[in-house]
Structures are given as structure tokens and as C-alpha cells.
Design a protein around this motif. Structure first.
Motif, PDB file in Angstrom:
ATOM      1  N   ILE A  59      36.695  26.036  14.776  1.00 48.48           N
ATOM      2  CA  ILE A  59      37.357  24.907  15.433  1.00 48.48           C
ATOM      3  C   ILE A  59      38.072  25.395  16.689  1.00 48.48           C
ATOM      4  O   ILE A  59      37.971  24.774  17.759  1.00 48.48           O
ATOM      5  CB  ILE A  59      38.338  24.204  14.470  1.00 48.48           C
ATOM      6  CG1 ILE A  59      37.567  23.525  13.334  1.00 48.48           C
ATOM      7  CG2 ILE A  59      39.194  23.183  15.215  1.00 48.48           C
ATOM      8  CD1 ILE A  59      38.450  23.002  12.208  1.00 48.48           C
ATOM      9  N   PHE A  60      38.797  26.510  16.580  1.00 51.81           N
ATOM     10  CA  PHE A  60      39.498  27.058  17.744  1.00 51.81           C
ATOM     11  C   PHE A  60      38.521  27.362  18.876  1.00 51.81           C
ATOM     12  O   PHE A  60      38.744  26.976  20.029  1.00 51.81           O
ATOM     13  CB  PHE A  60      40.264  28.328  17.366  1.00 51.81           C
ATOM     14  CG  PHE A  60      40.931  28.997  18.546  1.00 51.81           C
ATOM     15  CD1 PHE A  60      42.173  28.580  18.972  1.00 51.81           C
ATOM     16  CD2 PHE A  60      40.298  30.034  19.230  1.00 51.81           C
ATOM     17  CE1 PHE A  60      42.788  29.187  20.070  1.00 51.81           C
ATOM     18  CE2 PHE A  60      40.901  30.639  20.319  1.00 51.81           C
ATOM     19  CZ  PHE A  60      42.151  30.212  20.739  1.00 51.81           C
ATOM     20  N   ALA A  61      37.430  28.038  18.551  1.00 52.38           N
ATOM     21  CA  ALA A  61      36.455  28.409  19.581  1.00 52.38           C
ATOM     22  C   ALA A  61      35.850  27.167  20.234  1.00 52.38           C
ATOM     23  O   ALA A  61      35.618  27.153  21.448  1.00 52.38           O
ATOM     24  CB  ALA A  61      35.359  29.290  18.979  1.00 52.38           C
ATOM     25  N   LEU A  67      40.780  22.008  25.413  1.00 49.11           N
ATOM     26  CA  LEU A  67      42.191  21.736  25.123  1.00 49.11           C
ATOM     27  C   LEU A  67      43.152  22.827  25.571  1.00 49.11           C
ATOM     28  O   LEU A  67      44.344  22.587  25.670  1.00 49.11           O
ATOM     29  CB  LEU A  67      42.393  21.513  23.618  1.00 49.11           C
ATOM     30  CG  LEU A  67      41.698  20.315  22.990  1.00 49.11           C
ATOM     31  CD1 LEU A  67      42.053  20.229  21.511  1.00 49.11           C
ATOM     32  CD2 LEU A  67      42.061  19.033  23.710  1.00 49.11           C
ATOM     33  N   GLY A  68      42.656  24.027  25.730  1.00 53.30           N
ATOM     34  CA  GLY A  68      43.530  25.158  26.001  1.00 53.30           C
ATOM     35  C   GLY A  68      43.845  25.896  24.711  1.00 53.30           C
ATOM     36  O   GLY A  68      43.674  25.379  23.607  1.00 53.30           O
ATOM     37  N   MET A  69      44.328  27.091  24.893  1.00 51.93           N
ATOM     38  CA  MET A  69      44.526  28.011  23.775  1.00 51.93           C
ATOM     39  C   MET A  69      45.514  27.487  22.724  1.00 51.93           C
ATOM     40  O   MET A  69      45.213  27.460  21.535  1.00 51.93           O
ATOM     41  CB  MET A  69      45.006  29.339  24.358  1.00 51.93           C
ATOM     42  CG  MET A  69      45.437  30.366  23.381  1.00 51.93           C
ATOM     43  SD  MET A  69      46.080  31.803  24.232  1.00 51.93           S
ATOM     44  CE  MET A  69      47.502  31.140  25.068  1.00 51.93           C
ATOM     45  N   GLN A  70      46.702  27.063  23.139  1.00 49.82           N
ATOM     46  CA  GLN A  70      47.735  26.671  22.176  1.00 49.82           C
ATOM     47  C   GLN A  70      47.373  25.370  21.452  1.00 49.82           C
ATOM     48  O   GLN A  70      47.573  25.260  20.249  1.00 49.82           O
ATOM     49  CB  GLN A  70      49.097  26.542  22.869  1.00 49.82           C
ATOM     50  CG  GLN A  70      49.656  27.865  23.364  1.00 49.82           C
ATOM     51  CD  GLN A  70      50.054  28.829  22.251  1.00 49.82           C
ATOM     52  OE1 GLN A  70      49.946  28.565  21.066  1.00 49.82           O
ATOM     53  NE2 GLN A  70      50.511  30.006  22.645  1.00 49.82           N
ATOM     54  N   TRP A  71      46.833  24.381  22.169  1.00 44.30           N
ATOM     55  CA  TRP A  71      46.449  23.129  21.516  1.00 44.30           C
ATOM     56  C   TRP A  71      45.278  23.347  20.561  1.00 44.30           C
ATOM     57  O   TRP A  71      45.252  22.770  19.469  1.00 44.30           O
ATOM     58  CB  TRP A  71      46.121  22.046  22.548  1.00 44.30           C
ATOM     59  CG  TRP A  71      47.359  21.396  23.080  1.00 44.30           C
ATOM     60  CD1 TRP A  71      47.902  21.567  24.315  1.00 44.30           C
ATOM     61  CD2 TRP A  71      48.222  20.519  22.365  1.00 44.30           C
ATOM     62  NE1 TRP A  71      49.055  20.833  24.420  1.00 44.30           N
ATOM     63  CE2 TRP A  71      49.286  20.176  23.244  1.00 44.30           C
ATOM     64  CE3 TRP A  71      48.225  19.978  21.087  1.00 44.30           C
ATOM     65  CZ2 TRP A  71      50.310  19.316  22.885  1.00 44.30           C
ATOM     66  CZ3 TRP A  71      49.257  19.123  20.718  1.00 44.30           C
ATOM     67  CH2 TRP A  71      50.272  18.801  21.600  1.00 44.30           C
TER      68      TRP A  71
END
Length: 173
Positions: A59-61, A67-71
């Protein structure tokens, strides 16, 4: 000149554990015999951790670019928190059915805040030190942050969220 053959070793005799590895195995075997429920919960927790970490990374990748790293980190952790709590209910703690589902999920989201704080802080620190870090490095940092929060997560699941199972008392909704 007489020759002798060495004596045959006794068949199927257990070899005593030697060295540090043998002592650790013996200690773990004694602990397993004393606390089989705890070890079953830890085994289930480990399986759930591997599944949820893989899903969270995917999901992060997928969300990192738009969305950007933190979102991307926050969204992946919130979504995986629901999955994590549900899988731990079933696999680690043997909870079946919908009784207290919302209660457990609400508490699971509080526990997720710990992982979110650790991974978000780690990502922030990574980009302070190395602003051009790759997504692979970010994923490693997230995985390490999740591992660091896993011990606390297990303890909170066992002694706060699912304590009713240990105490054999129904929790208030």
C-alpha cells in the motif's frame, strides 16, 4: 599387527545439548511447556506481522508517489491496523464472531498510533539525514519501525485489548 574397530555409537540415543545454542533451546522448551498459550499467541502474532507488513509495504509503495511519503505511511498503517486487529483476534487470540468487534478495532487503532509515531518519526529523520533516500530505503525504515513497535503492540494486544480472554471475564463494550 592387530587392529581394532571403534565401538559403534548407541543407536538413537539423544545427544545432550551443548553450548549456548543447546542451552537456549532447552530453556525455550521449558518455557513452551509452562506457557503453551503464550507461545501459540506469539506464533500467531508473528504470522500476522509478516502478512500485515507485506500488505502495508505494498500500500505504501502504491500510494507513495501520489500522496507523498508521510500520507502514504499513515493511510497504509490505518488500513493495515484494521486487518492486523482482525487477524490477531482470530489467529493469535482465537476470538470468533462479531462480539466486541468495534471495541477491539477501536483499541487496535489506538495501538496503531504507536506504530504511526515510530514510522513517521523514522521517515522524517531519514529525510533529514538523507533527503534523496530511495523508496527501498524508506521501506526498510518503515519495516524497522514496525519491528520496533511490534513488541509493544503484542503486549498491548495481550494485556489491554484481549485481557478479557486471560481473565475469562467479559469486557464492557
Amino acid at each position: 599387527m592387530a587392529t581394532t574397530t571403534p565401538a559403534e555409537p548407541a543407536a538413537l540415543e539423544p545427544v545432550p545439548a551443548t553450548g549456548a545454542g543447546g542451552a537456549v533451546r532447552a530453556m525455550l522448551a521449558r518455557l513452551l511447556q509452562r506457557h503453551p498459550v503464550l507461545f501459540a499467541q506469539l506464533r500467531g502474532f508473528g504470522v500476522v506481522a509478516v502478512i500485515c507488513t507485506a500488505v502495508s509495504m505494498l500500500i505504501f509503495a502504491g500510494l507513495r508517489q501520489p500522496l507523498g511519503m508521510q500520507w502514504a505511511n499513515a493511510v497504509s498503517l490505518v488500513l493495515c491496523s484494521v486487518l492486523n486487529t482482525e487477524l490477531n483476534r482470530r489467529i493469535s487470540f482465537g476470538v470468533r464472531g462479531g462480539h466486541l468487534w468495534w471495541h477491539d478495532q477501536r483499541r487496535g487503532l489506538w495501538v496503531m498510533l504507536l506504530a504511526l509515531g515510530m514510522t513517521s518519526g523514522s521517515l522524517w529523520l531519514l529525510h533529514e539525514v538523507s533527503p534523496d533516500a530511495s523508496i527501498v530505503t524508506e521501506l526498510v525504515v518503515i519495516a524497522l519501525g514496525n519491528v520496533a513497535s511490534a513488541v509493544t503492540r503484542f503486549l498491548l494486544l495481550r494485556y489491554w485489548i484481549f485481557r478479557r480472554l486471560r481473565l475469562d471475564v467479559p469486557a464492557a463494550a
